[in-house]
Design a protein around this motif. Structure first.
Motif, PDB file in Angstrom:
ATOM      1  N   SER A  27       0.854  -1.137   0.037  1.00  0.00           N
ATOM      2  CA  SER A  27      -0.251   0.027   0.061  1.00  0.00           C
ATOM      3  C   SER A  27       0.831   1.205  -0.168  1.00  0.00           C
ATOM      4  N   GLU A  28       2.228   1.203   0.654  1.00  0.00           N
ATOM      5  CA  GLU A  28       2.897   2.372   0.610  1.00  0.00           C
ATOM      6  C   GLU A  28       3.541   2.540  -0.759  1.00  0.00           C
ATOM      7  N   THR A  29       4.074   1.544  -1.287  1.00  0.00           N
ATOM      8  CA  THR A  29       4.689   1.794  -2.395  1.00  0.00           C
ATOM      9  C   THR A  29       4.276   0.573  -3.455  1.00  0.00           C
ATOM     10  N   SER A  30       3.743   1.154  -4.669  1.00  0.00           N
ATOM     11  CA  SER A  30       3.302   0.494  -5.554  1.00  0.00           C
ATOM     12  C   SER A  30       4.293  -0.533  -6.345  1.00  0.00           C
ATOM     13  N   ALA A  31       3.989  -1.468  -6.935  1.00  0.00           N
ATOM     14  CA  ALA A  31       4.995  -2.296  -7.637  1.00  0.00           C
ATOM     15  C   ALA A  31       5.635  -1.489  -8.718  1.00  0.00           C
ATOM     16  N   SER A  32       4.904  -0.619  -9.411  1.00  0.00           N
ATOM     17  CA  SER A  32       5.532   0.259 -10.430  1.00  0.00           C
ATOM     18  C   SER A  32       6.691   1.215  -9.868  1.00  0.00           C
ATOM     19  N   GLU A  33       6.223   1.728  -8.737  1.00  0.00           N
ATOM     20  CA  GLU A  33       6.979   2.583  -7.960  1.00  0.00           C
ATOM     21  C   GLU A  33       8.554   1.755  -7.755  1.00  0.00           C
ATOM     22  N   LEU A  34       8.204   0.742  -6.972  1.00  0.00           N
ATOM     23  CA  LEU A  34       9.430  -0.083  -6.748  1.00  0.00           C
ATOM     24  C   LEU A  34      10.377  -0.473  -7.908  1.00  0.00           C
ATOM     25  N   PHE A  35       9.820  -0.676  -9.038  1.00  0.00           N
ATOM     26  CA  PHE A  35      10.442  -1.131 -10.163  1.00  0.00           C
ATOM     27  C   PHE A  35      11.956  -0.174 -10.293  1.00  0.00           C
ATOM     28  N   GLY A  36      13.048  -0.723 -10.437  1.00  0.00           N
ATOM     29  CA  GLY A  36      14.140  -0.252 -10.650  1.00  0.00           C
ATOM     30  C   GLY A  36      14.618   0.674  -9.579  1.00  0.00           C
ATOM     31  N   ALA A 273       3.591 -16.495  -0.920  1.00  0.00           N
ATOM     32  CA  ALA A 273       4.252 -15.183  -0.002  1.00  0.00           C
ATOM     33  C   ALA A 273       5.696 -15.340  -0.372  1.00  0.00           C
ATOM     34  N   PHE A 274       6.260 -16.549  -0.470  1.00  0.00           N
ATOM     35  CA  PHE A 274       7.624 -16.317  -1.093  1.00  0.00           C
ATOM     36  C   PHE A 274       8.111 -15.654  -2.605  1.00  0.00           C
ATOM     37  N   MET A 275       7.024 -16.210  -3.186  1.00  0.00           N
ATOM     38  CA  MET A 275       7.111 -15.707  -4.556  1.00  0.00           C
ATOM     39  C   MET A 275       6.777 -13.934  -4.591  1.00  0.00           C
ATOM     40  N   MET A 276       5.956 -13.556  -3.831  1.00  0.00           N
ATOM     41  CA  MET A 276       5.587 -12.333  -3.783  1.00  0.00           C
ATOM     42  C   MET A 276       6.917 -11.365  -3.302  1.00  0.00           C
ATOM     43  N   GLU A 277       7.536 -11.923  -2.454  1.00  0.00           N
ATOM     44  CA  GLU A 277       8.604 -11.275  -1.808  1.00  0.00           C
ATOM     45  C   GLU A 277       9.747 -11.250  -2.700  1.00  0.00           C
ATOM     46  N   SER A 278       9.886 -12.569  -3.294  1.00  0.00           N
ATOM     47  CA  SER A 278      11.030 -12.688  -4.427  1.00  0.00           C
ATOM     48  C   SER A 278      10.685 -11.456  -5.557  1.00  0.00           C
ATOM     49  N   GLU A 279       9.594 -11.515  -5.932  1.00  0.00           N
ATOM     50  CA  GLU A 279       9.090 -10.457  -6.952  1.00  0.00           C
ATOM     51  C   GLU A 279       9.410  -9.075  -6.682  1.00  0.00           C
ATOM     52  N   ARG A 280       9.104  -8.855  -5.415  1.00  0.00           N
ATOM     53  CA  ARG A 280       9.339  -7.337  -5.033  1.00  0.00           C
ATOM     54  C   ARG A 280      10.877  -7.143  -4.874  1.00  0.00           C
ATOM     55  N   GLU A 281      11.729  -8.056  -4.514  1.00  0.00           N
ATOM     56  CA  GLU A 281      13.138  -7.877  -4.360  1.00  0.00           C
ATOM     57  C   GLU A 281      13.823  -7.622  -5.814  1.00  0.00           C
ATOM     58  N   LEU A 282      13.151  -8.466  -6.845  1.00  0.00           N
ATOM     59  CA  LEU A 282      13.620  -8.536  -8.404  1.00  0.00           C
ATOM     60  C   LEU A 282      13.051  -7.225  -8.888  1.00  0.00           C
ATOM     61  N   LYS A 284      12.843  -4.178  -7.679  1.00  0.00           N
ATOM     62  CA  LYS A 284      13.737  -3.305  -7.224  1.00  0.00           C
ATOM     63  C   LYS A 284      15.084  -3.334  -7.769  1.00  0.00           C
ATOM     64  N   LEU A 285      15.430  -4.580  -8.456  1.00  0.00           N
ATOM     65  CA  LEU A 285      16.452  -4.606  -9.012  1.00  0.00           C
ATOM     66  C   LEU A 285      16.182  -4.340 -10.580  1.00  0.00           C
ATOM     67  N   GLY A 286      15.098  -4.165 -10.995  1.00  0.00           N
ATOM     68  CA  GLY A 286      14.971  -3.709 -12.441  1.00  0.00           C
ATOM     69  C   GLY A 286      14.876  -5.036 -13.371  1.00  0.00           C
ATOM     70  N   ILE A 287      14.452  -6.318 -12.715  1.00  0.00           N
ATOM     71  CA  ILE A 287      14.396  -7.473 -13.511  1.00  0.00           C
ATOM     72  C   ILE A 287      12.826  -7.683 -13.660  1.00  0.00           C
ATOM     73  N   HIS A 316      20.697 -10.319 -15.042  1.00  0.00           N
ATOM     74  CA  HIS A 316      19.572 -10.584 -14.231  1.00  0.00           C
ATOM     75  C   HIS A 316      19.322 -12.078 -13.910  1.00  0.00           C
ATOM     76  N   GLN A 317      19.699 -13.016 -14.686  1.00  0.00           N
ATOM     77  CA  GLN A 317      19.442 -14.383 -14.151  1.00  0.00           C
ATOM     78  C   GLN A 317      20.284 -14.776 -13.080  1.00  0.00           C
ATOM     79  N   GLN A 318      21.487 -14.160 -13.011  1.00  0.00           N
ATOM     80  CA  GLN A 318      22.250 -14.592 -11.897  1.00  0.00           C
ATOM     81  C   GLN A 318      21.845 -13.885 -10.747  1.00  0.00           C
ATOM     82  N   MET A 319      21.354 -12.721 -10.840  1.00  0.00           N
ATOM     83  CA  MET A 319      20.592 -12.268  -9.766  1.00  0.00           C
ATOM     84  C   MET A 319      19.416 -12.881  -9.147  1.00  0.00           C
ATOM     85  N   THR A 320      18.839 -13.283 -10.156  1.00  0.00           N
ATOM     86  CA  THR A 320      17.494 -13.926  -9.872  1.00  0.00           C
ATOM     87  C   THR A 320      17.632 -15.186  -9.163  1.00  0.00           C
TER      88      THR A 320
END
Length: 728
Positions: A27-36, A273-282, A284-287, A316-320
């Motif tokens: 709610s505080e930061t949308s996925a689009s704002e997180l990207f990159g 839950a794991f997938m969602m947090e992984s995607e959030r971290e990815l 942020k890394l622009g993946i 990005h694959q290595q980072m993933t």
């Protein structure tokens, strides 16, 4: 604690699991704002760099022009300030050695000022070049052990990013890694070289077609990542998973994947839950991760990104992979990236979707609605067909590993035979060209009638897909499905870029010569080139069932190489054809190519050696004691019945006794195989591993797995497949 009680405690711990992480808030930061948000991107550079400096960096990134070293100090200062503002205290040159993993060397920004304080410094020369120890990374004979100097070189085309940790952040700078002599010790350097080669040859084709404005042509990649998730209690209770990444023992569970109920099923809450947090971290890394779903095997999942330029996609694959493993720990799970962690169920691949294009001409593998009339597409598609047929052995070699050998050819993976699936539409177009010298029609796309009034008509593709093909055309790209889940995609992309560049070179030579003599004959020249390619290389096109035994016989008749193991495939790297290919296009020197063969053969031997020693240890100290205890219990029961005057049924005791003896003999045979036959060369050692050690390991496993089905459950010490795959 006994093995069996450890197993039971692991089961209890899994069933009592409660999340340790706080729920994420979107709610505080949308996925689009997180990207990159954690990337020193072009947008960030545009805001922080002087315009001339930014334009210079942009020219290097977008057109491949040489980097101006004079701007390094300005970029370094801006990069440092941005990173420190976001909490960074250190920087790291990140590189990708021939281990296939990610390497990084961290240094602090802080430098003592001589007055009891410190200042943050990061100079341009530090940004451009680092110096990690090169002697401890595999090099295949390029460097002697005592020759330690190696350099990292800033890859400006791949953006810097921040590595987050609860205690701080680190500025990570993607780099190439070379020896003191300038030879590539990594995966990135040949990838960048192969991209240059592809660009040069693709431009020649485009110029023949009259294009004047041609931006840099690059290959694009989108790597679908498959992986398994199991609870960490199970993971740590299995020495084979810890040491080898796969189970060396394990009987098939009563229920496997035969119901197909896991594929695309509802994602378990903990996994989601794991997938969602992984995607959030990815994010942020622009993946650009796009897709998530359950895969075919129980406990198997998939993540797929959107296409990116191959160099960035590789980083990005290595980072993933790093991110998936790290986030899984937070949720009490282990992420398994081995190609075949569980026998008898699907293994994990990394399907690499490949295309070629640029910003001016677009995707050069897009057939459009009338591919028969799209000469440019047909030429680029034909270049891929020729490349795969001519260099099938090389493509098999770049996906060769001890882990992937367990997967290739199994029921979920393409066979270890390189063929191309084109689909009905393109197969028909190329058949017309082969027969008539020209194509006059294409199978049209249709509309799919579902038969339900409330559902709309759906557009229907001109052809079906083929999941058994290792190199399949899928609409506007090719999908290389033989890459293993734990592998870097750099090697496959280097091979694809280079072999396609060689084919484009061949085609350009034909067309340029034809146009030079008669400019109006371009159409005829194109048709002749296409007809010649299909006549010479059409044998690689196969739209049938790649899993069938009949295909193996047919492939042999067609003259396609059948390289079943890594030991069969890796020597291809030493062939004159492959060495000449890489040298001609400036991708790898002969020394660099041979070094890779040596490194990969050594890694194969090391992997098999670790697995064999782990098998012996587990068989001797875990499986055998459990079997002997059960044997003792059975013997005591039989003796007691005999004393009481009852005639004991000794069939079960006899069976267990026989299995114990067979297991002991198998362990001794494996020890003997492991002790002998290292050979005078790495290839000879690898052949011994393949032909002697692996079969001995299989024999031990078969006996142990049979014992698992006989020994009393309360005595069996290892977490079973049923528990690891189905208890969440």
């Amino acid at each position: 604690m006994s093995g069996s009680s450890a197993r039971l405690q692991a089961i209890d711990a899994v069933t009592r699991y409660r999340p340790v992480s706080e729920p994420l808030s979107f709610s505080e930061t949308s996925a689009s704002e997180l990207f990159g948000a954690s990337v020193f991107s072009l947008a960030v550079m545009r805001n922080r760099l002087p315009k001339p400096v930014y334009q210079s960096v942009l020219a290097t990134v977008e057109s491949g022009s040489a980097l101006d070293p004079g701007i390094a100090d300005v970029v370094a200062t801006a990069m440092k300030d941005w990173a420190i503002e976001k909490g960074a205290t250190h920087y790291a040159h990140v590189f990708y050695p021939l281990t296939g993993s990610t390497a990084e060397k961290h240094d602090s920004f802080l430098t003592p000022d001589g007055q009891g304080g410190a200042i943050a410094e990061f100079a341009g020369k530090t940004l451009i070049q680092g110096e990690p120890d090169a002697s401890s990374f595999p090099n295949g004979g390029i460097r002697a052990t005592f020759e330690a100097r190696g350099y990292t070189a800033w890859d400006v085309t791949s953006p810097a990013y921040l590595l987050e940790n609860p205690n701080g952040r680190t500025l990570c700078i993607p780099t190439a890694f070379v020896s003191w002599t300038g030879e590539a010790l990594d995966k990135k350097t040949p990838l960048l070289r192969s991209t240059q080669a592809l660009d040069r040859q693709a431009r020649r084709i485009l110029r023949v077609f009259g294009h004047d404005e041609i931006t840099r042509v690059v290959s694009f990649a989108g790597a679908e990542q498959e992986y398994f998730l199991i609870d960490r209690h199970f993971f740590f209770s299995r020495p084979d998973l810890v040491a080898a990444g796969r189970t060396l023992f394990g009987a098939p569970p009563p229920k496997g994947q035969e119901f197909d109920d896991h594929y695309f099923g509802a994602i378990p809450e903990r996994v989601l839950a794991f997938m969602m947090e992984s995607e959030r971290e990815l994010f942020k890394l622009g993946i650009p991760v796009k897709t998530r779903h359950n895969e075919v095997a129980p406990a198997q999942y998939e993540l797929a990104p959107v296409f990116e330029p191959a160099n960035i996609a590789t980083d990005h694959q290595q980072m993933t992979m790093v991110t998936l493993r790290r986030v899984a720990e937070k949720y009490g799970m282990a992420c398994l990236l081995h190609e075949k962690p569980f026998a008898g169920v699907n293994g994990s691949g990394k399907h690499v979707n490949f295309s070629i294009g640029n910003s001016t001409q677009g995707n050069l593998l897009d057939p459009g609605d009338t591919p028969h009339a799209n000469a440019r597409f047909l030429l680029f598609c034909a270049a891929v067909i020729r490349a795969v047929h001519k260099h099938a052995g090389l493509l098999r070699a770049v996906v060769a590993s001890a882990g992937n050998d367990h997967r290739l050819g199994a029921n979920e993976a393409p066979p270890a035979i390189l063929s191309i699936f084109l689909g009905e539409q393109l197969t028909d177009v190329f058949a017309q060209i082969a027969r008539d010298g020209d194509a006059t029609s294409s199978t049209a796309r249709g509309r799919l009638q579902i038969g339900v009034d409330t559902l709309p008509e759906l557009p229907k593709d001109a052809g079906d897909r083929n999941r058994t093909s290792p190199f399949a055309f899928t609409g506007n790209r090719f999908e290389f499905r033989a890459v293993g889940a734990g592998q870097s995609i750099a090697g496959p992309m280097v091979a694809i870029n280079t072999i396609v560049a060689e084919s484009l070179d061949y085609i350009a030579n034909q067309l340029e010569a034809a146009v030079a003599s008669d400019p109006i004959e371009l159409h005829a020249a194109v048709q002749k080139v296409l007809q010649d390619i299909i006549a010479a290389h059409g044998a690689v096109i196969f739209n049938g069932d790649g899993y069938s035994e009949a295909w193996h016989a047919e492939a042999a008749e067609r003259g396609l190489p059948i390289l079943r193991t890594s030991v069969d495939a890796l020597p291809v790297l030493a062939s004159d054809e492959v060495i000449s290919l890489f040298e001609t296009y400036g991708v790898l020197s002969k020394r660099e190519t041979l070094s890779r063969m040596e490194v990969y053969l050594e890694q194969y031997c090391l992997t098999v050696g670790v697995e064999a020693r782990t098998s012996i240890e587990m068989a001797r100290t875990i499986v055998l004691p459990a079997a002997i205890r059960y044997q003792g219990e059975l013997a005591a029961v039989c003796a007691n019945l005999d004393v009481l005057g009852d005639e004991p049924d000794t069939d079960l005791l006899d069976r267990v006794t026989g299995l114990v003896k067979r297991l002991q003999a198998g362990i001794r045979a494996l020890e003997q195989a492991l002790a002998g036959g290292s050979g005078e060369t790495t290839l000879a050692h690898a052949e011994h591993c393949c032909n002697e050690i692996l079969p001995a390991m299989v024999a031990v496993r078969e006996t142990a797995d049979e014992l698992e089905g006989v020994v009393a459950d309360d005595l069996w010490p290892l977490a079973t497949y049923q528990e690891m795959l189905f208890i969440k």
